[in-house]
Design a protein around this motif. Structure first.
Motif, short mmCIF file in Angstrom:
data_model
loop_
_atom_site.label_atom_id
_atom_site.label_comp_id
_atom_site.label_asym_id
_atom_site.label_seq_id
_atom_site.Cartn_x
_atom_site.Cartn_y
_atom_site.Cartn_z
N ILE A 183 -2.68 11.14 -4.93
CA ILE A 183 -1.37 11.04 -4.28
C ILE A 183 -0.45 10.15 -5.11
N GLN A 184 0.73 10.66 -5.39
CA GLN A 184 1.73 9.92 -6.15
C GLN A 184 2.83 9.44 -5.20
N ALA A 185 3.40 8.29 -5.52
CA ALA A 185 4.45 7.70 -4.68
C ALA A 185 5.77 7.63 -5.45
N THR A 186 6.84 8.02 -4.79
CA THR A 186 8.19 7.84 -5.30
C THR A 186 8.87 6.78 -4.44
N VAL A 187 9.32 5.70 -5.08
CA VAL A 187 9.88 4.56 -4.36
C VAL A 187 11.31 4.34 -4.81
N PHE A 188 12.23 4.24 -3.84
CA PHE A 188 13.62 3.94 -4.19
C PHE A 188 14.32 3.29 -3.00
N LYS A 189 15.49 2.75 -3.25
CA LYS A 189 16.29 2.11 -2.21
C LYS A 189 17.50 2.98 -1.90
N PRO A 190 17.46 3.71 -0.78
CA PRO A 190 18.63 4.51 -0.40
C PRO A 190 19.83 3.64 -0.05
N SER A 191 19.58 2.37 0.30
CA SER A 191 20.65 1.41 0.57
C SER A 191 20.13 0.02 0.24
N GLU A 192 21.01 -0.97 0.29
CA GLU A 192 20.60 -2.34 -0.02
C GLU A 192 19.63 -2.90 1.02
N THR A 194 17.30 -0.95 2.84
CA THR A 194 16.16 -0.09 3.14
C THR A 194 15.39 0.26 1.86
N LEU A 195 14.10 0.49 2.04
CA LEU A 195 13.22 0.93 0.97
C LEU A 195 12.49 2.17 1.45
N GLN A 196 12.51 3.23 0.64
CA GLN A 196 11.87 4.49 1.03
C GLN A 196 10.73 4.81 0.08
N VAL A 197 9.62 5.26 0.66
CA VAL A 197 8.44 5.64 -0.11
C VAL A 197 8.07 7.07 0.27
N SER A 198 8.06 7.97 -0.71
CA SER A 198 7.66 9.36 -0.49
C SER A 198 6.33 9.60 -1.18
N PHE A 215 -1.22 5.47 5.94
CA PHE A 215 -0.32 4.35 6.17
C PHE A 215 0.18 3.78 4.85
N VAL A 216 1.37 3.18 4.92
CA VAL A 216 1.90 2.39 3.81
C VAL A 216 2.31 1.03 4.35
N ALA A 217 1.84 -0.02 3.70
CA ALA A 217 2.19 -1.39 4.09
C ALA A 217 3.04 -2.04 3.00
N LEU A 218 4.03 -2.80 3.42
CA LEU A 218 4.87 -3.58 2.52
C LEU A 218 4.57 -5.05 2.77
N TYR A 219 4.19 -5.78 1.70
CA TYR A 219 3.85 -7.19 1.87
C TYR A 219 4.69 -8.07 0.95
N GLU A 220 4.67 -9.38 1.24
CA GLU A 220 5.43 -10.34 0.44
C GLU A 220 4.56 -11.55 0.12
N ASN A 221 4.68 -12.05 -1.09
CA ASN A 221 3.93 -13.21 -1.56
C ASN A 221 4.82 -14.45 -1.66
N GLY A 222 4.19 -15.59 -1.89
CA GLY A 222 4.90 -16.79 -2.29
C GLY A 222 5.59 -17.57 -1.20
N HIS A 223 5.10 -17.49 0.02
CA HIS A 223 5.72 -18.24 1.12
C HIS A 223 5.18 -19.66 1.17
N VAL A 224 6.08 -20.63 1.28
CA VAL A 224 5.72 -22.03 1.45
C VAL A 224 6.48 -22.57 2.66
N THR A 225 5.74 -23.09 3.64
CA THR A 225 6.34 -23.51 4.91
C THR A 225 5.96 -24.95 5.22
N THR A 266 10.09 4.64 5.66
CA THR A 266 11.25 3.83 5.33
C THR A 266 11.06 2.43 5.91
N PHE A 267 11.26 1.41 5.07
CA PHE A 267 11.15 0.03 5.50
C PHE A 267 12.53 -0.62 5.53
#
Length: 304
Positions: A183-192, A194-198, A215-225, A266-267
């Protein structure tokens, strides 16, 4: 080394994964089966770790097939005093900083922050009730009567205390691995915002007699609290692989290994989104049992 779990939470509505009350924490604690201690609710009860034996699957990679990574999901909370050690372990595993851990298999990690300890004085900024629902669903699938933090679920089949490095690594080593898909993924931002993954391509394994969610998960690194309240008051908390979104791309049933699978998610993005801090994970999960049947990292294009 002994490990102390921050707390376990009696789920009052295990008949439906979306419900459940908060309960009241008791003063006493009980010893779990692996030597770890968990706090119980006023109703009593005890979190029992590693209840369910590994389950084989027809789609497990055969001899000569490329085998993918093991998915490790952490359920954690900044409001839990013992979660930071689990957070650190997951960060090391995800970054590949594992020389001292001696991991022999590739792993993919995701950290789901739950909200049910927010009432203790510190509101976890990354927590979501959606992740609590996911943890409850695992509780049902793994035949538990409680949910707790920090909890690790490996390949949707086994669970253990998330701060117990030996237990986590042993489950990862013994977990079934599955064929890497085409399975291949195409990733782009249709707007500032939103993020879309096909997605498009063959699974390379047969889905026969059961339903599989992609499922597709979007994660973020580097949080300091800087934590100024609650059980972690005065501590600087670091968090990586924090799940910011989880979307179902498609559901498949009774298809051949060569059948092309397609889907799209879409995220919604947040202020300060940075491609350099984020990543995408695609994984396949049986609808009925929540067993994971493969996981793969997806590439975020440099121009995102």
């Amino acid at each position: 080394m002994s490990w102390l779990c921050c707390c376990s939470k009696r789920d009052k509505n295990l008949g439906g994964i979306g419900g459940g009350g908060e309960g009241t924490e008791a003063e006493n604690s009980r010893a779990a089966g692996n030597g770890a201690k968990v706090h119980t609710t006023s109703e009593g009860g005890e979190t029992v770790l590693n209840q369910k034996p590994p389950v084989a699957s027809a789609s497990k990679a055969g001899k000569g097939s490329a085998q993918g990574a093991v998915l490790i999901e952490l359920f954690t909370s900044q409001g839990c005093s013992t979660s930071p050690s689990a957070d650190l372990l997951i960060s090391k595993l995800g970054r590949g900083d594992t020389q001292e851990l001696e991991v022999e298999v590739p792993v993919i990690v995701l950290a789901f922050h739950v909200e049910f300890w927010d009432y203790l004085g510190w509101k976890d900024p990354f927590a979501s009730s959606l992740w609590t629902v996911r943890q409850r669903a695992y509780s049902q699938a793994l035949e538990q009567d409680s949910i707790y933090t920090p909890q690790v679920v490996v390949q949707g089949r086994e669970q253990c205390l998330g701060s117990d490095a030996d237990a986590v690594l042993n489950l990862a080593r013994s977990a079934p691995r599955f064929t890497v898909t085409d399975i291949q993924a195409t990733v782009f931002k249709p707007s500032e915002s939103t993020l879309q993954v096909s997605l498009s391509g063959p699974l390379k394994f047969k889905v026969d007699g059961y339903t599989l969610d992609v499922f597709v998960a979007l994660y973020e690194n580097g949080h300091v609290t800087d934590c100024v309240k609650g059980e972690n008051k005065g501590r600087v908390l670091t968090n990586d692989f924090v799940v910011k979104g989880l979307e179902k791309a498609c559901t498949v049933r009774d298809i051949s290994a060569r059948k092309t699978v397609t889907g799209k998610v879409t995220f919604n993005l947040w202020e300060g989104f940075s491609r350099n801090k984020c990543g995408l994970v695609m994984f396949f999960q049986k609808t009925s049992s929540m067993e994971i049947q493969g996981a793969q990292n997806l590439t975020l294009p440099e121009n995102i």
